[in-house]
Write an enzyme that holds these catalytic residues in place. Sequence first.
Site, PDB file in Angstrom:
ATOM      1  N   GLU A 168      55.108  50.128  26.041  1.00 29.58           N
ATOM      2  CA  GLU A 168      55.404  51.382  26.725  1.00 29.58           C
ATOM      3  C   GLU A 168      56.699  52.027  26.266  1.00 29.58           C
ATOM      4  O   GLU A 168      57.587  52.339  27.054  1.00 29.58           O
ATOM      5  CB  GLU A 168      55.431  51.186  28.261  1.00 29.58           C
ATOM      6  N   LYS A 197      41.786  51.800  27.719  1.00 27.40           N
ATOM      7  CA  LYS A 197      43.106  51.201  27.924  1.00 27.40           C
ATOM      8  C   LYS A 197      43.529  50.430  26.680  1.00 27.40           C
ATOM      9  O   LYS A 197      44.678  50.517  26.246  1.00 27.40           O
ATOM     10  CB  LYS A 197      43.111  50.294  29.161  1.00 27.40           C
ATOM     11  N   ARG A 206      58.898  29.315  29.566  1.00 23.87           N
ATOM     12  CA  ARG A 206      59.091  30.541  28.770  1.00 23.87           C
ATOM     13  C   ARG A 206      57.786  31.057  28.160  1.00 23.87           C
ATOM     14  O   ARG A 206      57.785  31.660  27.083  1.00 23.87           O
ATOM     15  CB  ARG A 206      60.146  30.337  27.676  1.00 23.87           C
ATOM     16  N   HIS A 261      46.426  50.464  46.554  1.00 22.01           N
ATOM     17  CA  HIS A 261      46.946  51.041  45.313  1.00 22.01           C
ATOM     18  C   HIS A 261      46.047  52.151  44.745  1.00 22.01           C
ATOM     19  O   HIS A 261      46.508  53.250  44.447  1.00 22.01           O
ATOM     20  CB  HIS A 261      47.148  49.924  44.283  1.00 22.01           C
ATOM     21  N   GLU A 292      40.903  54.344  39.269  1.00 18.91           N
ATOM     22  CA  GLU A 292      41.471  54.030  37.948  1.00 18.91           C
ATOM     23  C   GLU A 292      40.432  54.286  36.840  1.00 18.91           C
ATOM     24  O   GLU A 292      40.798  54.620  35.713  1.00 18.91           O
ATOM     25  CB  GLU A 292      41.963  52.579  37.898  1.00 18.91           C
ATOM     26  N   LYS A 332      50.718  43.711  31.212  1.00 23.36           N
ATOM     27  CA  LYS A 332      51.784  43.939  32.185  1.00 23.36           C
ATOM     28  C   LYS A 332      51.585  42.994  33.352  1.00 23.36           C
ATOM     29  O   LYS A 332      50.487  42.887  33.909  1.00 23.36           O
ATOM     30  CB  LYS A 332      51.744  45.376  32.713  1.00 23.36           C
ATOM     31  N   ARG A 358      51.904  54.856  26.099  1.00 21.12           N
ATOM     32  CA  ARG A 358      51.341  54.030  27.173  1.00 21.12           C
ATOM     33  C   ARG A 358      51.648  54.601  28.548  1.00 21.12           C
ATOM     34  O   ARG A 358      50.910  54.355  29.515  1.00 21.12           O
ATOM     35  CB  ARG A 358      51.850  52.591  27.071  1.00 21.12           C
ATOM     36  N   ASN A 403      50.081  55.960  33.476  1.00 21.61           N
ATOM     37  CA  ASN A 403      50.697  56.155  34.788  1.00 21.61           C
ATOM     38  C   ASN A 403      50.286  57.465  35.447  1.00 21.61           C
ATOM     39  O   ASN A 403      50.870  57.848  36.466  1.00 21.61           O
ATOM     40  CB  ASN A 403      52.224  56.094  34.659  1.00 21.61           C
ATOM     41  N   HIS A 452      53.032  55.619  43.590  1.00 24.80           N
ATOM     42  CA  HIS A 452      53.956  54.534  43.941  1.00 24.80           C
ATOM     43  C   HIS A 452      54.881  54.943  45.077  1.00 24.80           C
ATOM     44  O   HIS A 452      55.216  54.134  45.941  1.00 24.80           O
ATOM     45  CB  HIS A 452      54.789  54.128  42.720  1.00 24.80           C
ATOM     46  N   HIS A 486      50.467  57.857  39.117  1.00 25.01           N
ATOM     47  CA  HIS A 486      51.176  56.685  39.634  1.00 25.01           C
ATOM     48  C   HIS A 486      52.582  56.986  40.117  1.00 25.01           C
ATOM     49  O   HIS A 486      53.127  56.234  40.914  1.00 25.01           O
ATOM     50  CB  HIS A 486      51.214  55.580  38.573  1.00 25.01           C
TER      51      HIS A 486
HETATM   52  N1  LIG Z   1      49.278  44.912  35.566  1.00 20.12           N
HETATM   53  C1  LIG Z   1      48.791  46.121  35.467  1.00 20.12           C
HETATM   54  O1  LIG Z   1      48.710  46.691  34.382  1.00 20.12           O
HETATM   55  C2  LIG Z   1      48.306  46.798  36.718  1.00 20.12           C
HETATM   56  C3  LIG Z   1      47.562  47.963  36.619  1.00 20.12           C
HETATM   57  C4  LIG Z   1      47.070  48.514  37.788  1.00 20.12           C
HETATM   58  C5  LIG Z   1      47.326  47.924  39.005  1.00 20.12           C
HETATM   59  N2  LIG Z   1      48.075  46.818  39.061  1.00 20.12           N
HETATM   60  C6  LIG Z   1      48.340  46.150  40.326  1.00 20.12           C
HETATM   61  O2  LIG Z   1      47.103  45.703  40.864  1.00 20.12           O
HETATM   62  C7  LIG Z   1      47.236  45.593  42.278  1.00 20.12           C
HETATM   63  C8  LIG Z   1      46.035  46.175  42.948  1.00 20.12           C
HETATM   64  O3  LIG Z   1      44.888  45.461  42.503  1.00 20.12           O
HETATM   65  P1  LIG Z   1      43.649  45.263  43.475  1.00 20.12           P
HETATM   66  O4  LIG Z   1      43.269  46.578  44.003  1.00 20.12           O
HETATM   67  O5  LIG Z   1      42.658  44.428  42.765  1.00 20.12           O
HETATM   68  O6  LIG Z   1      44.346  44.487  44.688  1.00 20.12           O
HETATM   69  P2  LIG Z   1      44.075  43.023  45.297  1.00 20.12           P
HETATM   70  O7  LIG Z   1      44.258  41.988  44.298  1.00 20.12           O
HETATM   71  O8  LIG Z   1      44.933  42.963  46.503  1.00 20.12           O
HETATM   72  O9  LIG Z   1      42.548  43.083  45.724  1.00 20.12           O
HETATM   73  C9  LIG Z   1      42.177  43.933  46.752  1.00 20.12           C
HETATM   74  C10 LIG Z   1      41.507  43.166  47.881  1.00 20.12           C
HETATM   75  O10 LIG Z   1      40.200  42.819  47.474  1.00 20.12           O
HETATM   76  C11 LIG Z   1      39.982  41.425  47.655  1.00 20.12           C
HETATM   77  N3  LIG Z   1      39.077  41.021  46.600  1.00 20.12           N
HETATM   78  C12 LIG Z   1      39.316  40.985  45.271  1.00 20.12           C
HETATM   79  N4  LIG Z   1      38.197  40.660  44.611  1.00 20.12           N
HETATM   80  C13 LIG Z   1      37.224  40.498  45.537  1.00 20.12           C
HETATM   81  C14 LIG Z   1      35.835  40.187  45.475  1.00 20.12           C
HETATM   82  N5  LIG Z   1      35.203  40.020  44.299  1.00 20.12           N
HETATM   83  N6  LIG Z   1      35.164  40.089  46.632  1.00 20.12           N
HETATM   84  C15 LIG Z   1      35.791  40.304  47.818  1.00 20.12           C
HETATM   85  N7  LIG Z   1      37.073  40.629  47.937  1.00 20.12           N
HETATM   86  C16 LIG Z   1      37.784  40.725  46.802  1.00 20.12           C
HETATM   87  C17 LIG Z   1      41.345  40.818  47.609  1.00 20.12           C
HETATM   88  O11 LIG Z   1      41.379  39.595  48.319  1.00 20.12           O
HETATM   89  C18 LIG Z   1      42.193  41.893  48.273  1.00 20.12           C
HETATM   90  O12 LIG Z   1      42.143  41.734  49.639  1.00 20.12           O
HETATM   91  C19 LIG Z   1      48.521  46.311  42.633  1.00 20.12           C
HETATM   92  O13 LIG Z   1      49.489  45.330  42.948  1.00 20.12           O
HETATM   93  C20 LIG Z   1      48.897  47.041  41.374  1.00 20.12           C
HETATM   94  O14 LIG Z   1      50.307  47.203  41.211  1.00 20.12           O
HETATM   95  C21 LIG Z   1      48.562  46.237  37.948  1.00 20.12           C
HETATM   96 ZN   LIG Z   2      47.177  51.634  38.869  1.00 19.85          ZN
END
Ligand SMILES: NC(=O)c1ccc[n+]([C@@H]2O[C@H](COP(=O)([O-])OP(=O)(O)OC[C@H]3O[C@@H](n4cnc5c(N)ncnc54)[C@H](O)[C@@H]3O)[C@@H](O)[C@H]2O)c1
Ligand SMILES: [Zn+2]
Lengths: 377, 377
Positions: free
Chosen positions: A245, A235, A130, A275, A194, A152, A249, A253, A260, A256
């Site tokens: 949110e 942020k 938990r 993304h 972003e 999040k 907040r 989005n 999405h 988004h």
């Molecule tokens: N929690 C939140 O508030 C929030 C906000 C925005 C996005 N997101 C989520 O984040 C995700 C997208 O994040 P992302 O774009 O980082 O995706 P990701 O984690 O898939 O990374 C993108 C790619 O880059 C590679 N990678 C990452 N760091 C690297 C590095 N230093 N060197 C080489 N390769 C590297 C990864 O292996 C992957 O193939 C989505 O699932 C989205 O929904 C969450």
């Molecule tokens: Zn995003």
Amino acid sequence: MNEQAAAGNQTTVKVGLGERSYDIVIGPGILRDAGNRLARVLPGARAAVVTDETVAGFHLDTLKTALDNAGVGHEVITVPPGEKSKSFEHLQEVVDGILAARLERADVVIALGGGVVGDLAGFASGIVRRGMNFVQIPTSLLAQVDSSVGGKTGINSTHGKNLIGVFHQPKLVIADSALLDTLTPREFRAGYAEVAKYGLINQPDFFGWLEKSWEDIFAGGPARVEAIARSCQSKADIVERDERESGERALLNLGHTFGHALETATGYDSKRLVHGEAVSIGMVMAHRFSARMNLASVDDAQRVEAHLREVGLPTRVSDIRGELPDEETLLSYIAQDKKVSRGALTFILTNGIGRSFIARDVPASEVLSFLRENRPQ
Amino acid sequence: MNEQAAAGNQTTVKVGLGERSYDIVIGPGILRDAGNRLARVLPGARAAVVTDETVAGFHLDTLKTALDNAGVGHEVITVPPGEKSKSFEHLQEVVDGILAARLERADVVIALGGGVVGDLAGFASGIVRRGMNFVQIPTSLLAQVDSSVGGKTGINSTHGKNLIGVFHQPKLVIADSALLDTLTPREFRAGYAEVAKYGLINQPDFFGWLEKSWEDIFAGGPARVEAIARSCQSKADIVERDERESGERALLNLGHTFGHALETATGYDSKRLVHGEAVSIGMVMAHRFSARMNLASVDDAQRVEAHLREVGLPTRVSDIRGELPDEETLLSYIAQDKKVSRGALTFILTNGIGRSFIARDVPASEVLSFLRENRPQ
Ligand SMILES: NC(=O)c1ccc[n+]([C@@H]2O[C@H](COP(=O)([O-])OP(=O)(O)OC[C@H]3O[C@@H](n4cnc5c(N)ncnc54)[C@H](O)[C@@H]3O)[C@@H](O)[C@H]2O)c1
Ligand SMILES: [Zn+2]
Ligand SMILES: NC(=O)c1ccc[n+]([C@@H]2O[C@H](COP(=O)([O-])OP(=O)(O)OC[C@H]3O[C@@H](n4cnc5c(N)ncnc54)[C@H](O)[C@@H]3O)[C@@H](O)[C@H]2O)c1
Ligand SMILES: [Zn+2]
């Protein structure tokens, strides 16, 4: 509540959430000191490091050495790279890995990776016993400026993105800006969408600075650290005022809701769309849709599109390769999106650059017409 | 903070947790009015009712009629009865069902069932859209006096019971005491173990009253409502002071450290042992272990055992049919239990009836010797 403390080329952004407050430390090369930093915040904790195969290949050894040097015992749990890892199957795998390592609530789960690893590991740490301690070491630009901040966490469902998860704040975020040098240019650009988002939400100055400085940010150095810090600060300011949110907040989005829907439409296939690219297209759509509703000027929409296109981001649905579902289907994806409240469509619209607002009761018919007008030929 | 407001033969216990406060309404026949009650607390919400096949057979129609009469639209999600439904597979099924019903954050998940359904549905409601409204309609005695109150939700892991979950408070608890008439005597007794627990924790008077009144409680009528209300009040008092179990709330685990190990040892096989039975044996063990450590009198341990045996509960490991693992294995199950902090064994021990306390650093060797002395011949 917030302040930025510069030490050498390091910057700290504080996220002020009462007893859930934490620091985001930003700077080149700081992964090498991650073990000591973690041990200061969570003395005596053992760790489960969650990472993906790609990131592990580049940066896991550095982290392992840092943890060893600080005497932090750890196990590693590796998932495949990519959005598909944000699934129930991989959640169960990570949860099992944490439990198999016999970690207790006072121990820590470390996410070493992009937003996918952060969301997945964060969710797992939020539900094992938990709620366990959690530390983010974001390695993509997107994760450093967005997903690692604000608590999040979650996974995707066949019904839509991020529909399953919890709010679970990290105890510490370590954003080593030099790790981004191994990111593909495409992923760097996606994260940049972003960064631009913060300017478009409520900081026209920052957007203007980005238009001038983007090449320095891509190249690395002080402009990159500054862009990350200003994004995190933006942020943090919003999250501090509305952690769960219930209101403001939702501004985060911007882009988004459309984005999405496009990600769902392309089946989360990163070959077609990642993304940040979806967000780029979505932000341009939000500005153009706002202009169409006479809320903002066409000039501002064009300025946004021009900048995102200049850095190499897609800005139109027609930039997506391959087949897309029809507009009614896209609309149904939008309607399932979690920003829908009691059947009314909620969008982040804008009065111009840096003047976004939450629009409730956007008529679905208007959205449908807009989508149809923009059908790729 | 708390008060009991009697209205006819209904009683309300208030759980005071600031903006997360809620009422527990207790009384015979109140399921028939559940729709109106829900609509007052959550006007306009649609519902997903989660239940198990057994409970559905007895009580689902009454609830559906009550919801229909109040104009509350609803879908039903049914899982098999029994502890095995507290699994990742069924969690995913329930989450998918809620999403397929297109419920939003302002809608509600209703748990109609025992502790299994409550824990599973509560967890699902805590993670869909990062937290939806949740209402408990507990149908077993155990659920009415314990699991429906306090916001702990979760599922089991192969590594142990309840290791995966969230804290997620309901908005309302509706405990219809007449529903317990369809419970098997064995399940009623199992729930009674948790009622007795409140006396043993910190209310010797209540335990004395139970020794005199237990037959009336089993028979139904005012004594049953009073026993449920006093139990809920006890739990509410503790939860109000320590919502997230950083201290005192651990007292509610009296009997549970030994009990959970026995449940793991019997593979959650309800033919051999149900939760309340495990707690009954565990509470007797906690008292006898305390006596062995010269913390409590042997007389008190015998009095506890005599009462639980009188109502027909098992009180000894030897009451469990079939093979059990050896004592080292039982100890390893205890050590994985989530009340373990940094390797030291934490138990709820006692100085006598109604005088329980949290004992940290209980030597594992003492526990092992105790288990060995009590090996079934
Ligand atoms: N929690 C939140 O508030 C929030 C906000 C925005 C996005 N997101 C989520 O984040 C995700 C997208 O994040 P992302 O774009 O980082 O995706 P990701 O984690 O898939 O990374 C993108 C790619 O880059 C590679 N990678 C990452 N760091 C690297 C590095 N230093 N060197 C080489 N390769 C590297 C990864 O292996 C992957 O193939 C989505 O699932 C989205 O929904 C969450
Ligand atoms: Zn995003
Ligand atoms: N969340 C908490 O704080 C908390 C506290 C204590 C126990 N629990 C959990 O509760 C669970 C045990 O609860 P339980 O004993 O209610 O188990 P349960 O939900 O399995 O119910 C026991 C049996 O009784 C049946 N049943 C329930 N209500 C009935 C009725 N009115 N008529 C006929 N049959 C009925 C069920 O179908 C089931 O077969 C365990 O999983 C335990 O971990 C949770
Ligand atoms: Zn219990």
